[in-house]
Design a protein around this motif. Structure first.
Motif, PDB file in Angstrom:
ATOM      1  N   UNK A  57       1.952   0.425   4.723  1.00  0.00           N
ATOM      2  CA  UNK A  57       1.031   1.560   4.794  1.00  0.00           C
ATOM      3  C   UNK A  57       1.584   2.639   5.724  1.00  0.00           C
ATOM      4  N   UNK A  58       2.015   2.220   6.925  1.00  0.00           N
ATOM      5  CA  UNK A  58       2.523   3.205   7.889  1.00  0.00           C
ATOM      6  C   UNK A  58       3.821   3.826   7.397  1.00  0.00           C
ATOM      7  N   UNK A  59       4.726   2.984   6.899  1.00  0.00           N
ATOM      8  CA  UNK A  59       6.023   3.514   6.487  1.00  0.00           C
ATOM      9  C   UNK A  59       5.867   4.490   5.333  1.00  0.00           C
ATOM     10  N   UNK A 110      12.093  -4.392   2.436  1.00  0.00           N
ATOM     11  CA  UNK A 110      12.169  -5.025   3.752  1.00  0.00           C
ATOM     12  C   UNK A 110      10.791  -5.327   4.322  1.00  0.00           C
ATOM     13  N   UNK A 111       9.773  -4.817   3.665  1.00  0.00           N
ATOM     14  CA  UNK A 111       8.440  -4.876   4.269  1.00  0.00           C
ATOM     15  C   UNK A 111       7.449  -5.735   3.500  1.00  0.00           C
ATOM     16  N   UNK A 135       4.232  -7.652   4.866  1.00  0.00           N
ATOM     17  CA  UNK A 135       3.663  -6.919   5.991  1.00  0.00           C
ATOM     18  C   UNK A 135       2.932  -5.705   5.428  1.00  0.00           C
ATOM     19  N   UNK A 169       7.193  13.268   4.973  1.00  0.00           N
ATOM     20  CA  UNK A 169       8.512  13.864   4.721  1.00  0.00           C
ATOM     21  C   UNK A 169       8.525  14.559   3.358  1.00  0.00           C
ATOM     22  N   UNK A 220      15.464   1.068  -0.439  1.00  0.00           N
ATOM     23  CA  UNK A 220      15.726   1.473   0.938  1.00  0.00           C
ATOM     24  C   UNK A 220      14.696   0.900   1.903  1.00  0.00           C
ATOM     25  N   UNK A 221      13.440   0.881   1.490  1.00  0.00           N
ATOM     26  CA  UNK A 221      12.367   0.706   2.455  1.00  0.00           C
ATOM     27  C   UNK A 221      11.475  -0.483   2.153  1.00  0.00           C
ATOM     28  N   UNK A 267       1.044   4.825   0.425  1.00  0.00           N
ATOM     29  CA  UNK A 267       0.337   6.039   0.802  1.00  0.00           C
ATOM     30  C   UNK A 267       1.038   7.281   0.269  1.00  0.00           C
ATOM     31  N   UNK A 291       2.255  -2.653   7.438  1.00  0.00           N
ATOM     32  CA  UNK A 291       3.420  -1.850   7.791  1.00  0.00           C
ATOM     33  C   UNK A 291       3.887  -0.988   6.633  1.00  0.00           C
ATOM     34  N   UNK A 333       3.272   6.201   4.666  1.00  0.00           N
ATOM     35  CA  UNK A 333       2.615   7.415   5.182  1.00  0.00           C
ATOM     36  C   UNK A 333       3.678   8.359   5.748  1.00  0.00           C
ATOM     37  N   UNK A 334       4.651   7.776   6.478  1.00  0.00           N
ATOM     38  CA  UNK A 334       5.763   8.573   6.982  1.00  0.00           C
ATOM     39  C   UNK A 334       6.513   9.235   5.837  1.00  0.00           C
ATOM     40  N   UNK A 335       6.758   8.436   4.784  1.00  0.00           N
ATOM     41  CA  UNK A 335       7.446   8.972   3.615  1.00  0.00           C
ATOM     42  C   UNK A 335       6.661  10.141   3.027  1.00  0.00           C
ATOM     43  N   UNK A 337       0.856  -1.177   0.000  1.00  0.00           N
ATOM     44  CA  UNK A 337       0.000   0.000   0.000  1.00  0.00           C
ATOM     45  C   UNK A 337       0.886   1.219   0.000  1.00  0.00           C
TER      46      UNK A 337
END
Lengths: 308, 411
Positions: free
Chosen positions: A113-115, A104-105, A108, A122, A100-101, A47, A111, A117-119, A45
């Motif tokens: 989705x959350x990561x 690894x996920x 999941x 930023x 980078x991101x 975001x 997760x 969203x953080x991106x 996902x």
């Protein structure tokens, strides 16, 4: 809500609103196609998809100002250069992010989705720091202004028409890429059975990276196309993300045709209801209907038939 | 053992964690902070209610709801409606064209109270609604989704869409809900002025009390058989279903529980902050609530409280001095928590601080004290593990890394 209209009046209202809804349709299709390959094929996902789109829009904005100052003679054609640039930049960034991101996920999805969203937070703040909080718009070349008169009631603006053409050509290109090319075959193999695909020699992590980059690149093209019909600000990507996810889920995550069909029905429903109700109530009703249908058909309109 | 089991629990490691939190919230913070800051802490604590619910729902049962803001908002709006009606007496609103109705209704040319506002004249009904309305909505969503086996990502996206629907509805129906501004200018609760420093202090303590009630309720659920079924469901849903459990019913229950907690939190938020507006309800707010839970540790209810406190305190601190940096920090937090320490602060504590404590204090409960780790047997060549875990323990460790290691019930 239909009180006081005769049948012929209703027909012309539907026709008029239907044409108006087509531009919303192209917005949805452009955004949802990128999401649909990332979400449908990889289960990730993203975001930050809206922010990739904004990146494409800012790329177009910069290209247009560069053309204006250094190549004024070529200004009429800047848009096509910008679109290619937007695709390349977003795809490159997408590749980097995947490396980078995202890689690894896998497995999941919540997760990712959350990561992402953080991106997206930023990236939004980065745009705000670089380009300022105000919305920017690009100057359209002369040939894109004006409109085509279809009937007395209906006229189509050329820029809207162009966005629609871009949306449809990307959809067609994507169809051929996914269903008629070697790469698409590999992608679908990885989606359906990863270990088996690896066993026959497909480099599944390379496929993942390419697919993520492709989805981000399409987001960039979408952003580039949006600059023709509206202005861009740091947070305009977030405004569309929920709608777009709903479009993808409603259509059935792994089906590109489903994405297009659901984008069409959602945009038409919303645009038609907007005539009779206020804009916000039309949106509420549309979303409610979509959520309601999703409760009846959780797999979406055109789901692949798989045994679970 | 002659000590009553409740007392014994307070002496256990888990009980000490609760005591530390209680001391922090009841003694340390009220003494260290001025009324304004304490009120802020109270506001952060109202988010802790949501975070506890998310631990139960997401951490334990694996249902990620991106719409907890809706339930928080519904609880908050129910309380705000009662307070607003109390503040809009005919005398106080005499200058309006229709006295006796809330001011924003008057601005929007409403001449009488809408029907769904009428029951909120009663305090008892408002208190009931604070929990019942969120739970009802959660039940409807949960029933529709879980009985059709919608889960995971799809559930998250649909709750997000519901949050979007509710926000648009609240903002669009200005005459009924106060629109973007929300319900403001709340004054008294049953004639008691909630705006004074003294009242804010009392509300803070009420909030802490309710928080502990929720913590104990959550603890009771997670240590009961039901809690174990939830965890089993998260790991192997089909196996639980084939064992004869009605998976959907458990999911609906835990989702409703989380909604009830969020509703209580929302009501306390309205009382402590003094207004309610759609900006605490929408998608962005809901996703931020997930990070409170994730930072504290998605498996630990106490961690959730610390997560809510820390993230919000950091947010206030950062955005006062460097507003641009906050979004970068928040984004980094999301990525960091997911990539580097998925079990949040509670997980870090368990991995790094607890072994250290173990070495310093050698706190080995009697029943677990295996001879292998007795400090007076250094010559023994047998493996001297840092944590002497019986088999049953290590199996349980998966589901609650921080709290259940030393809970007395299984010793």
């Amino acid at each position: 809500m239909f009180d006081g209209y005769t049948t012929s009046e209703l027909m012309s209202i539907f026709a008029m609103q239907g044409f108006a809804g087509l531009s919303l349709f192209s917005v949805f299709v452009l955004m949802a196609l990128g999401l649909a390959i990332i979400f449908g094929q990889m289960g990730v996902i993203n975001m930050a998809h809206g922010e990739f789109m904004i990146l494409g829009a800012y790329t177009t904005y910069i290209t247009s100002s560069l053309f204006q100052s250094y190549l004024p003679g070529w200004f009429g054609g800047y848009f096509f250069v910008a679109m290619i640039l937007a695709f390349l930049i977003c795809a490159a960034l997408g590749m980097l992010i995947e490396w980078l991101m995202i890689r690894h996920l896998y497995h999941r999805p919540l997760d990712t989705l959350l990561a992402t969203w953080g991106l997206s937070l930023i990236m939004q703040q980065a745009y705000r720091s670089i380009f300022g909080a105000r919305e920017v718009g690009v100057e359209l070349p002369e040939w894109m202004m004006g409109a085509i008169q279809v009937t007395d009631l209906v006229e189509l603006p050329i820029n809207g028409l162009l966005v629609m053409i871009i949306a449809l050509s990307i959809a067609v290109a994507l169809y051929f890429l996914m269903y008629r090319s070697g790469y698409g075959k590999k992608v679908r193999a990885v989606v359906q059975n990863r270990p088996m695909a690896e066993a026959v020699g497909i480099n599944s992590s390379a496929i993942d990276r390419m697919t993520f980059a492709l989805g981000c690149g399409i987001a960039g093209v979408a952003g580039s196309a949006f600059t023709m019909i509206g202005s861009t600000g740091p947070s305009s990507g977030q405004a569309y993300i929920v709608d777009t996810f709903l479009v993808v889920v409603f259509g059935g995550a792994q089906s590109l045709i489903g994405t297009i069909v659901s984008a069409f029905s959602i945009s038409q429903a919303q645009s038609t209801m907007e005539f009779f109700l206020s804009g916000s109530m039309a949106k509420v009703l549309t979303l409610l209907v979509v959520v309601g249908i999703l409760m009846l058909r959780p797999e979406g309109l055109m789901a692949l038939k798989v045994r679970r | 053992m002659s000590t009553p089991s409740a007392l014994k629990w307070f002496g256990s490691r888990e009980g000490i964690y609760y005591l530390i939190l209680a001391l922090l919230l009841v003694v340390v913070l009220p003494m260290a902070l001025d009324p304004f800051r304490l009120n802020l802490v109270g506001k952060y604590l109202t988010y802790a209610f949501v975070a506890i619910g998310l631990v139960m729902c997401w951490g334990k049962a694996g249902i990620l709801s991106l719409g907890q803001g809706i339930f928080f908002g519904l609880g908050g709006y129910c309380m705000a409606m009662f307070l607003k009606l109390e503040a809009s007496t005919p005398e106080a609103t005499a200058i309006q064209s229709t006295p006796g109705i809330p001011d924003f209704m008057d601005w929007n040319q409403l001449t009488e109270l809408p029907w769904f506002w009428v029951p909120f004249n009663s305090f008892a009904f408002a208190l009931f609604a604070v929990i019942a309305v969120p739970v009802l909505l959660a039940f409807i969503i949960g029933f529709a989704m879980f009985t059709r086996r919608v889960g995971g990502v799809y559930f998250a996206i649909i709750t997000q869409a519901v949050a979007a629907i509710l926000t648009i509805l609240i903002i669009g129906q200005q005459g009924y809900t106060g629109g973007v501004n929300g319900i403001t200018d709340l004054r008294t609760l049953l004639g008691w002025d909630i705006r004074t420093d003294n009242a804010k202090m009392i509300l803070y303590f009420v909030c802490v009390g309710l928080l502990f009630l929720c913590l104990f309720a959550a603890k009771a659920v997670q240590s009961s058989k039901l809690g174990r079924i939830l965890v089993a469901m998260n790991a192997q849903e089909t196996r639980v279903r084939f064992s004869g459990y009605d998976v959907a019913a458990f999911k609906i229950f835990v989702f409703c529980l989380a909604a009830a907690f969020a509703g209580i939190g929302g009501a306390m938020f309205t009382l402590i902050v003094g207004f309610m507006s759609p900006s605490f309800v929408g998608i962005v707010a809901s996703i931020e609530m997930v990070i409170f839970c994730a930072l504290g540790g998605r498996l630990s209810i106490l961690g959730a409280v610390y997560g809510a406190l820390l993230v919000n305190a950091a947010k206030s601190g950062f955005s006062e001095s460097f507003p641009e940096l906050w979004l970068f920090a928040m984004g980094a937090l999301f990525i960091g928590v997911v990539m580097a320490f998925p079990n949040g602060l509670a997980g870090l504590y368990k991995d790094y601080v607890m072994p250290l404590e173990e070495r310093l204090f050698r706190r080995t409960p009697k029943a677990q004290a295996a001879p292998a780790v007795a400090p007076d047997a250094p010559a023994q060549p047998a493996p001297a593990p840092k944590k002497p875990e019986p088999v049953a323990d290590s199996a349980k460790a998966d589901y609650d890394p921080m709290l259940d290691h030393y809970s007395p019930e299984k010793s």
